[in-house]
Motif scaffolding. Structure first.
Motif, PDB file in Angstrom:
ATOM      1  N   LEU A 319     -10.782 -25.385  19.477  1.00 10.42           N
ATOM      2  CA  LEU A 319     -11.064 -24.623  18.242  1.00 10.42           C
ATOM      3  C   LEU A 319      -9.964 -23.812  17.727  1.00 10.42           C
ATOM      4  N   VAL A 320      -9.485 -23.798  16.333  1.00 14.36           N
ATOM      5  CA  VAL A 320      -8.220 -23.104  16.053  1.00 14.36           C
ATOM      6  C   VAL A 320      -8.849 -22.332  14.883  1.00 14.36           C
ATOM      7  N   GLY A 321      -8.851 -20.840  14.951  1.00  8.46           N
ATOM      8  CA  GLY A 321      -8.719 -19.930  14.103  1.00  8.46           C
ATOM      9  C   GLY A 321      -7.609 -19.641  13.093  1.00  8.46           C
ATOM     10  N   ILE A 322      -7.737 -20.084  11.759  1.00  9.63           N
ATOM     11  CA  ILE A 322      -6.554 -20.099  10.710  1.00  9.63           C
ATOM     12  C   ILE A 322      -6.226 -18.785  10.299  1.00  9.63           C
ATOM     13  N   SER A 323      -5.086 -18.347   9.717  1.00 10.07           N
ATOM     14  CA  SER A 323      -4.926 -16.912   9.226  1.00 10.07           C
ATOM     15  C   SER A 323      -5.757 -16.621   8.026  1.00 10.07           C
ATOM     16  N   ASP A 324      -5.838 -17.650   7.318  1.00  6.60           N
ATOM     17  CA  ASP A 324      -6.806 -17.503   5.917  1.00  6.60           C
ATOM     18  C   ASP A 324      -8.182 -17.439   6.186  1.00  6.60           C
ATOM     19  N   GLY A 325      -8.480 -17.516   7.178  1.00  5.07           N
ATOM     20  CA  GLY A 325     -10.148 -17.379   7.794  1.00  5.07           C
ATOM     21  C   GLY A 325     -10.811 -18.633   7.926  1.00  5.07           C
ATOM     22  N   ARG A 326     -10.036 -20.034   7.717  1.00  4.52           N
ATOM     23  CA  ARG A 326     -10.714 -21.140   7.881  1.00  4.52           C
ATOM     24  C   ARG A 326     -10.749 -21.342   9.492  1.00  4.52           C
ATOM     25  N   VAL A 327     -11.695 -22.495   9.829  1.00  5.71           N
ATOM     26  CA  VAL A 327     -11.659 -23.070  11.340  1.00  5.71           C
ATOM     27  C   VAL A 327     -11.229 -24.448  11.357  1.00  5.71           C
ATOM     28  N   VAL A 360       0.298 -28.806  20.843  1.00  2.00           N
ATOM     29  CA  VAL A 360      -0.316 -27.681  20.402  1.00  2.00           C
ATOM     30  C   VAL A 360      -1.869 -27.728  21.177  1.00  2.00           C
ATOM     31  N   TRP A 361      -1.948 -26.732  22.049  1.00  2.00           N
ATOM     32  CA  TRP A 361      -2.928 -26.991  22.922  1.00  2.00           C
ATOM     33  C   TRP A 361      -3.703 -25.422  22.946  1.00  2.00           C
ATOM     34  N   ASP A 362      -2.853 -24.333  23.603  1.00  2.00           N
ATOM     35  CA  ASP A 362      -3.306 -22.988  23.750  1.00  2.00           C
ATOM     36  C   ASP A 362      -2.870 -22.337  22.442  1.00  2.00           C
ATOM     37  N   THR A 363      -3.979 -22.201  21.476  1.00  3.80           N
ATOM     38  CA  THR A 363      -3.622 -21.600  20.195  1.00  3.80           C
ATOM     39  C   THR A 363      -4.017 -20.050  19.982  1.00  3.80           C
ATOM     40  N   SER A 364      -3.549 -19.496  19.111  1.00  2.00           N
ATOM     41  CA  SER A 364      -3.946 -18.064  18.931  1.00  2.00           C
ATOM     42  C   SER A 364      -3.492 -17.542  17.376  1.00  2.00           C
ATOM     43  N   SER A 365      -3.733 -16.509  16.962  1.00  2.00           N
ATOM     44  CA  SER A 365      -3.479 -15.868  15.599  1.00  2.00           C
ATOM     45  C   SER A 365      -2.193 -16.126  15.135  1.00  2.00           C
ATOM     46  N   GLY A 366      -1.975 -16.559  13.938  1.00  2.00           N
ATOM     47  CA  GLY A 366      -0.490 -16.436  13.450  1.00  2.00           C
ATOM     48  C   GLY A 366      -0.134 -15.291  12.940  1.00  2.00           C
ATOM     49  N   GLY A 367      -1.131 -14.195  12.842  1.00  2.30           N
ATOM     50  CA  GLY A 367      -0.524 -12.827  12.026  1.00  2.30           C
ATOM     51  C   GLY A 367      -0.391 -13.302  10.562  1.00  2.30           C
ATOM     52  N   ASN A 368       0.375 -12.323   9.680  1.00  2.00           N
ATOM     53  CA  ASN A 368       0.858 -12.732   8.454  1.00  2.00           C
ATOM     54  C   ASN A 368       1.969 -13.792   8.427  1.00  2.00           C
ATOM     55  N   ALA A 369       2.507 -14.380   9.348  1.00  2.00           N
ATOM     56  CA  ALA A 369       3.541 -15.092   9.050  1.00  2.00           C
ATOM     57  C   ALA A 369       3.267 -16.487   9.398  1.00  2.00           C
ATOM     58  N   PHE A 372      -1.051 -20.493  12.338  1.00  2.00           N
ATOM     59  CA  PHE A 372      -1.689 -20.337  13.715  1.00  2.00           C
ATOM     60  C   PHE A 372      -0.399 -20.444  14.654  1.00  2.00           C
ATOM     61  N   CYS A 373      -0.598 -19.901  15.780  1.00  2.00           N
ATOM     62  CA  CYS A 373       0.254 -19.917  16.841  1.00  2.00           C
ATOM     63  C   CYS A 373      -0.074 -20.837  17.954  1.00  2.00           C
ATOM     64  N   TYR A 374       0.971 -21.034  18.831  1.00  2.00           N
ATOM     65  CA  TYR A 374       0.699 -21.704  19.995  1.00  2.00           C
ATOM     66  C   TYR A 374       1.697 -21.835  20.989  1.00  2.00           C
ATOM     67  N   THR A 375       1.206 -21.817  22.331  1.00  2.00           N
ATOM     68  CA  THR A 375       2.344 -21.875  23.264  1.00  2.00           C
ATOM     69  C   THR A 375       2.218 -23.076  24.198  1.00  2.00           C
ATOM     70  N   ASP A 376       3.586 -23.616  24.338  1.00  2.00           N
ATOM     71  CA  ASP A 376       3.686 -24.921  25.043  1.00  2.00           C
ATOM     72  C   ASP A 376       3.860 -24.928  26.421  1.00  2.00           C
ATOM     73  N   GLY A 377       3.699 -23.597  27.101  1.00  2.00           N
ATOM     74  CA  GLY A 377       3.854 -23.301  28.469  1.00  2.00           C
ATOM     75  C   GLY A 377       5.050 -22.586  28.713  1.00  2.00           C
ATOM     76  N   SER A 378       6.155 -22.689  28.045  1.00  2.00           N
ATOM     77  CA  SER A 378       7.470 -22.245  27.992  1.00  2.00           C
ATOM     78  C   SER A 378       7.978 -21.375  26.929  1.00  2.00           C
ATOM     79  N   SER A 379       7.300 -21.705  25.787  1.00  2.00           N
ATOM     80  CA  SER A 379       7.702 -21.026  24.444  1.00  2.00           C
ATOM     81  C   SER A 379       6.642 -20.619  23.623  1.00  2.00           C
ATOM     82  N   LEU A 380       6.705 -19.675  22.847  1.00  2.00           N
ATOM     83  CA  LEU A 380       5.632 -19.318  21.630  1.00  2.00           C
ATOM     84  C   LEU A 380       6.061 -19.793  20.528  1.00  2.00           C
TER      85      LEU A 380
END
Length: 864
Positions: A319-327, A360-369, A372-380
């Motif tokens: 599940l991915v929470g998107i910065s504009d409030g959608r899912v 794209v697997w481990d997702t997180s908030s994208g802040g204002n920029a 969404f964000c994600y990490t591939d294990g080595s980089s964000l």
């Protein structure tokens, strides 16, 4: 491992700003160059650490809301709800240690993971006693009753989930005092737990919880003292709840998802499939979305009422929470590519489908920029729907952060990166810290000379060494360039091809993680440094410090072009009475053993095809067939022709795949005991696993090795080799890093494989020969197992200290090694392409060997 107690004390915050080292940031604006011509960004990320109170020894499912982190942990309580003290838990530890051995209680207890999976804990550190007040003690799954493991003493101790919060700056650690976990209907046969936590903007907390109950059909005359209740096992039932809680943990509303879950078909064993909450997030309006880890999404309204559910035709990944409030949910599209399917809450259905990167697997908030964000294990990374592009925000290791320790990360609205990291290497148990990484102009941080390290993968030990070197060396730092980032859906070898091309074309980095790369080809072109030139001048390291046979396997024409801190030995293991007691054999001798045992219809085990046998034997014998230094090759010899013929006696890959799809798998242990399997490919990476094969083969075993005409088929494998390129401008600094891999401290603390230095190897072997004991309830001294191993439905084989005879056998194995496994994709492709004609009966073995010899000879001399 029993966790230390959660003490009601003030939070001790240690904020450390690592302003002494430049931490690489990634971005669009780049212009500056370093001494090696590398392009550097204008900004770096500076990490500020806040160490959390030592009371926090568990942090499950952390979730950030505003400036607060919410998380769960498990606490020990009595049946009346009162908290267990350290002294009480210490008493229980001592009791079980006396009765069953040091780790008996921990081995008996099952830990329930956050996703419902079982996790075994394996250590029991001594806890500090605190008799002033009863304190929460973190440990196992809610409802786990330790009295199940004792028939002689009642400790009245079980474990329940607790909820906690802490500020992002590490302060204000607070238990949510009004939280009460779900009750267990049957304390002996049920347990409860907490899967996920999220929080809304109003300060309410939402939790996904479960109660799991094991059902038995016990007869009326069942006697727990004599009978095994598992003989009457029926099934497991699991209830799942979504609860809305206040900021203090008090219940506001609750939804039992059971009424909305369709009963799944039983599994292959006839048991019901369990429903698990694998993911949970919230949209901008406060509605809650839940994934079952299969194909269904459940939606709960902000007031706690069930809204609707949606089902995909394929698996839901995240599940991915998107910065504009959608899912949305990540899944695979019709063409097999990764997509993000948006959920339309108003229409109670699916919205648009957006193509996204496959990693794209481990997702997180994208802040204002970012969206969404994600990490591939080595980089964000941050991802933008508008531009349909990803942007690397930072590389974890180049920012002096061990990504393996990251429990949670997110990008904040101000552009800084927030993370929670764990440390499981403390003597007193695990600890946690919060990391705030602030984007800072490069000109404001102290500069070091950068040494580049190219890699496709960084293992645990190398990662630790890089982090340690960068934090402690005053003059140099290692900058990792991860070429796996260039892999894509169209070409999963793109990174490897790019790295190989750059090395061959003279654009080599300073250091190379050489695994799966043709380093001998690089050496023949003069691209690699002979590391003996540094070892000969080193005041603390000499050639004599290495295990002689293993160093010899690493050498190329007497020169050392790579060092690897550790190694394993790949061999063929079998019964000494069947294969013969001496190490080494030829293909003819191996074939003769197979022919003498017609009952062995699967001599090397299941799923072994002629293609895999050919590739394996070529990789492990490559040094016998080709020499990059001289340009010579010998693939048209009788020995290689015998190898082709031997491989052709095995089934084809297509036949093996059909057999695999039939599901008729039988474990090697069973095949060996039934006489259907004669030997097994064995990777010796520790001193204990071979005891399993001694038990399976029913007596003494022999490390026979792979068949060669020289009968020297025990082969070294190196997974962490590092080479220095001749183009490296800071060779002394590079050697400072490399020699650390050979230091006593590094060699004596390897997590796996054998150390390459003789002193460390001898020390490890001596430790494995020391037998530990415990005293049982009758006062008898009983050998303590080092662990065990089983395969399939086979028995558990316990491991104990090595005997002198076993230690001598291991030394002989190590000393017999002359060669190393060589993976050269181009050479292997030539062999596989031409061998296919022989396997299909379209060419004779002589024709095939001649063509392979010709093609590889041309290839080698073109590439030298």
């Amino acid at each position: 491992m029993r966790k230390k107690s959660l003490k009601k004390s003030l939070v001790l915050v240690l904020a450390v700003s690592l302003l002494a080292a430049p931490l690489t940031a990634c971005g669009k604006k780049e212009k500056n160059g370093d001494e090696n011509g590398e392009v550097l960004s204008d900004y770096v990320y500076v990490a500020n650490y806040a160490t959390l109170d030592k009371a926090i020894t568990e942090m499950h499912t952390p979730y950030a809301a505003g400036d607060t982190i919410y998380f769960s942990a498990n606490i020990a309580v009595h049946s009346d709800g009162s908290l267990v003290t350290e002294d009480e838990l210490k008493e229980m530890d001592e009791y079980y240690s006396t009765l069953y051995g040091e780790d008996a209680r921990d081995e008996a207890v099952t830990f329930e993971g956050e996703d419902g999976s079982e996790e075994a804990e394996d250590e029991t550190p001594e806890a500090e006693a605190d008799t002033d007040e009863a304190e929460p003690i973190t440990a196992v799954a809610s409802g786990t009753d330790l009295n199940l493991f004792s028939s002689t003493k009642d400790f009245d101790i079980q474990y329940i989930s607790g909820l906690y919060s802490v500020k992002m700056d590490g302060t204000a650690y607070t238990p949510l005092s009004d939280y009460t976990p779900p009750s267990n209907p049957d304390p002996l046969n049920s347990y409860s737990g907490l899967d996920k936590i999220i929080a809304d903007e109003e300060g309410n907390i939402w939790v996904a919880e479960y109660v799991s109950t094991t059902i038995y059909d016990l007869p009326s005359d069942f006697d727990p003292a004599k009978d095994d209740m598992w003989e009457y096992y029926v099934d497991d039932e699991r209830q799942n709840f979504i609860r809305k809680l206040s900021s203090t943990g008090a219940e506001i509303s609750s939804v039992d998802l059971s009424q909305f879950i369709e009963e799944a078909e039983p599994d292959m064993s006839g048991y019901s499939r369990q429903f698990y909450i694998s993911d949970m997030t919230m949209d901008g309006e406060g509605n809650v979305y839940i994934s079952d880890g299969d194909a269904t999404i459940y939606v709960i309204g902000k007031d706690g009422d069930f809204q609707f559910k949606l089902t995909l035709d394929t698996w839901v990944n995240r599940l991915v929470g998107i910065s504009d409030g959608r899912v949305g949910v990540t899944s695979y599209g019709d063409s097999g590519n990764m997509v993000l399917k948006l959920i339309d809450f108003g229409a109670k259905g699916w919205g648009a489908e957006i193509n996204i990167p496959s990693e794209v697997w481990d997702t997180s908030s994208g802040g204002n920029a970012y969206d969404f964000c994600y990490t591939d294990g080595s980089s964000l990374y941050g991802y933008s729907f508008e531009t349909e592009t990803k942007e690397k925000i930072l590389n974890w290791i180049n920012s002096d952060v061990d990504n393996n320790t990251i429990e949670f990360s997110t990008v904040l609205d101000d552009g800084s990166v927030f993370a929670i990291a764990s440390n499981w290497e403390n003597e007193n148990g695990p600890s946690y810290e919060v990391i705030t990484m602030i984007k800072t102009p490069r000109s404001e941080v102290k500069q070091k000379t950068t040494i580049s390290l190219a890699t496709m993968y960084i293992d645990y030990g190398l990662r630790k060494q890089i982090l340690s070197f960068n934090k402690t060396n005053p003059d140099y730092r290692i900058e990792v360039k991860d070429y796996s980032e260039y892999n894509n859906d169209e070409d999963w070898d793109a990174g490897l091809i790019k790295l190989n091309t750059e090395i061959i074309s003279g654009k080599a980095p300073d250091l190379i993680s050489i695994s799966n790369l043709p380093y001998q080809q690089y050496a023949s072109k003069g691209l690699l440094v002979d590391l003996y030139s540094f070892i000969d001048k080193d005041p603390d390291i000499s050639k004599d410090d290495f295990i002689k046979s293993i160093a010899g396997a690493l050498e190329t024409e007497g020169k050392l072009y790579q060092i690897s801190p550790s190694f394993s030995v790949i061999s063929i293991i079998g019964s000494a009475s069947v294969l013969g007691p001496e190490m080494g054999w030829s293909i003819d001798e191996m074939q003769a053993v197979i022919e003498q045992n017609p009952q062995a219809d699967l001599p090397m085990g299941q799923y072994i095809s002629r293609e895999s046998v050919l590739q394996m034997l070529c990789m492990l014998n490559m040094d016998n067939y080709m020499n990059w230094q001289t340009g010579e090759s010998s693939f048209n010899t009788e020995d290689f022709k015998k190898l082709l013929g031997f491989a052709n006696t095995f089934p084809s890959q297509d036949e093996m795949e059909k057999f695999y799809e039939s599901g008729e798998w039988i474990d090697s242990g069973t095949l060996i005991q039934e006489g259907r399997q004669l030997f097994e490919t064995f990777s010796a990476s520790d001193f204990t696993d071979f005891q399993y094969y001694k038990a399976m083969f029913g007596g003494d075993v022999v490390f026979k090795g792979f068949p060669t005409d020289k009968k020297n088929g025990n082969v070294a494998s190196f997974e962490s080799g590092i080479s220095m390129t001749t183009s490296c401008k800071e060779k002394e600094g590079a050697w400072q890093f490399m020699r650390g891999l050979l230091s006593d401290d590094y060699q004596e603390n390897l997590s796996w494989n054998f150390p390459i230095m003789q002193k460390a190897f001898d020390k490890q072997l001596e430790e494995e020969m020391v037998q530990e004991y415990y005293t049982d309830g009758d006062g008898n001294k009983v050998p303590q197992s080092h662990g065990g191993m089983s395969m399939g439905n086979g028995p558990m084989i316990e491991f104990y200290a090595l005997s002198q005879e076993e230690a001598d056998q291991f030394r002989a194995l190590i000393n017999s090694v002359e060669n190393t496994a060589v993976y050269d994709e181009s050479v292997l492709n030539i062999i596989n392409e031409e061998a296919a004609f022989f396997f299909a009966g379209e060419k004779t073995v002589d024709q095939t060997a001649d063509v392979i010899q010709s093609r590889i000879s041309i290839y080698i001399n073109e590439q030298r």
